[in-house]
Write a protein that holds these residues in place. Sequence first.
Motif, short mmCIF file in Angstrom:
data_model
loop_
_atom_site.label_atom_id
_atom_site.label_comp_id
_atom_site.label_asym_id
_atom_site.label_seq_id
_atom_site.Cartn_x
_atom_site.Cartn_y
_atom_site.Cartn_z
N ASN A 66 2.01 28.63 -7.47
CA ASN A 66 2.33 29.41 -6.44
C ASN A 66 2.12 30.87 -6.64
O ASN A 66 1.68 31.50 -5.87
N ILE A 67 2.75 31.61 -7.69
CA ILE A 67 2.52 32.84 -7.90
C ILE A 67 1.04 33.40 -8.00
O ILE A 67 0.87 34.40 -7.36
N ALA A 68 0.16 32.51 -8.77
CA ALA A 68 -1.03 32.90 -8.73
C ALA A 68 -1.77 33.10 -7.58
O ALA A 68 -2.51 34.13 -7.20
N ALA A 69 -1.24 31.92 -6.72
CA ALA A 69 -2.24 31.97 -5.41
C ALA A 69 -1.71 33.00 -4.51
O ALA A 69 -2.37 33.66 -3.86
N VAL A 70 -0.41 33.35 -4.59
CA VAL A 70 0.17 34.39 -3.52
C VAL A 70 -0.40 35.75 -4.00
O VAL A 70 -0.75 36.56 -3.22
N THR A 71 -0.19 36.02 -5.45
CA THR A 71 -0.79 37.35 -6.00
C THR A 71 -2.17 37.56 -5.53
O THR A 71 -2.70 38.49 -5.35
N ASP A 72 -2.93 36.45 -6.08
CA ASP A 72 -4.33 36.58 -5.74
C ASP A 72 -4.66 37.02 -4.22
O ASP A 72 -5.43 37.89 -3.65
N LEU A 78 -5.36 43.71 -0.55
CA LEU A 78 -5.05 45.27 -0.95
C LEU A 78 -6.48 45.86 -1.08
O LEU A 78 -6.68 47.05 -0.88
N LEU A 79 -7.27 44.88 -2.01
CA LEU A 79 -8.57 45.47 -2.29
C LEU A 79 -9.40 45.79 -0.98
O LEU A 79 -10.19 46.93 -0.91
N ALA A 80 -9.17 44.81 -0.10
CA ALA A 80 -9.80 44.78 1.20
C ALA A 80 -9.65 46.14 2.05
O ALA A 80 -10.37 46.76 2.57
N ALA A 81 -8.44 46.54 1.98
CA ALA A 81 -7.85 47.52 2.77
C ALA A 81 -7.91 48.81 1.77
O ALA A 81 -7.74 50.02 2.20
N GLY A 82 -8.48 49.04 0.58
CA GLY A 82 -8.83 49.93 -0.15
C GLY A 82 -7.35 50.51 -0.67
O GLY A 82 -7.32 51.74 -1.17
N GLU A 83 -6.50 49.85 -0.87
CA GLU A 83 -5.30 50.28 -1.31
C GLU A 83 -4.94 50.02 -2.83
O GLU A 83 -5.92 49.15 -3.34
N ARG A 87 -1.53 48.01 -8.89
CA ARG A 87 0.08 48.27 -9.04
C ARG A 87 0.64 47.34 -7.73
O ARG A 87 1.98 47.11 -8.09
N GLY A 88 -0.03 47.03 -6.95
CA GLY A 88 0.77 46.56 -5.57
C GLY A 88 1.02 45.23 -5.69
O GLY A 88 1.69 44.77 -4.95
N THR A 89 0.60 44.42 -6.66
CA THR A 89 1.13 43.18 -7.07
C THR A 89 0.92 42.77 -8.49
O THR A 89 0.49 43.36 -9.04
#
Length: 366
Positions: A66-72, A78-83, A87-89
């Motif tokens: 669960n955690i791996a799927a959700v954090t991925d 975040l990457l797609a939005a350039g954030e 550190r964001g997840t």
Amino acid sequence: MTKPTHEQILAVCAHFAFDSTITDVQVCGNGHINSTYIVTADSGKRYILQILNTAVFKDPMGVMENIAAVTDHIRAGLLAAGEDAERGTMKVIFTKDGAKGYTDDDGRFWRAYDFVEGTVCRLTVDSAETFGRVGEAFGDFLRRLSDFDASRLVESIPNFHNTKKRYADFLDAVERNASGRAHLVQEEIKFITDRADKCSLIVDALADGSLPLRVTHNDTKLSNILLDEVTNEAVCIIDLDTVMPGSSLYDFGDSIRAGAASAAEDEPDLDKVHFLPEMFKTYARGFIKGTGGDLTPKELSMLPEGGYIITLETGMRFLGDYLNGDVYFHTDYPDHNLVRARTQLKLVAETEGYMEELREFVNGLC
Ligand code: GN1
Ligand code: MG
């Protein structure tokens, strides 16, 4: 299960794909369920190492999937939005064998994450501004997972926020009275049973479809978000063990329970424990903003119930555990669960006096 020795922890570390050998281990954290360590590698890099409580989480690998799927999913967003995807997840560290956790010879289940440097977790809120940001971050978490396929998730703890079932379990604990303590808490038991009808409000609305099922965090207390140690910005949401399908009101409510309060969850002096309506309002504004306008009118109108019900639910869980003989939550002293239960019930009682004001406030936001 006995605590692992320093040598055992170092031996466990050798199984994880850290960047270099672990040389330092520090006990960390105030979680009520798992045991947490900060470990430092030869390179100076730090990691979080945890023993997942398998009495509570019966399917530890399912939790890690669960955690791996959700954090991925969050990382990709975040990457797609350039954030800030660093550190964001949370980032799961795999074992050298490519597994998401490791079971030691004594049956303990271990898992590891990157340590997010420059952050702190707090038990109480320092300012309304910070709490508003926390609300925005937890709202944003729901938004980011709104397109996540919930059928990929295992239910890590079935009926986790089924308040009706929690109430039935509570009555069971009173009935069994395994600790022999029931005579000491008659007033608290009555306080809860007087509010039995409240326990079904969210569960029934989910069942009849008037509240939507979402992918939710389910444990949104303040200490489950890392704040920047300098700016107090919300950086990273942690403790994803209970990410499951649920109601936005669970996430809203658990933050209110923990943060719209003038004292820590285990403050023994009840004169210091007050519900803070202004904190509720600040959090609500941030949360709604974070969800990006996604909440339905029914969800918005029930935000006050969310705070109220999750506080009541947590109060009965603490009192139930006290009656069961402290078998679920970690405790530091004999009455710890009772002290926790009393703060929650005090908050419930005070919230009742503000319900009208809170309803008017959220109606104004609808
Ligand atoms: C537990 O693990 P931790 O400390 O983040 C509990 C929550 C309660 C909370 C009360 C899996 O959270 O449900 O709200 O204590 N987690 C579990 O502080 O039961
Ligand atoms: Mg937890």
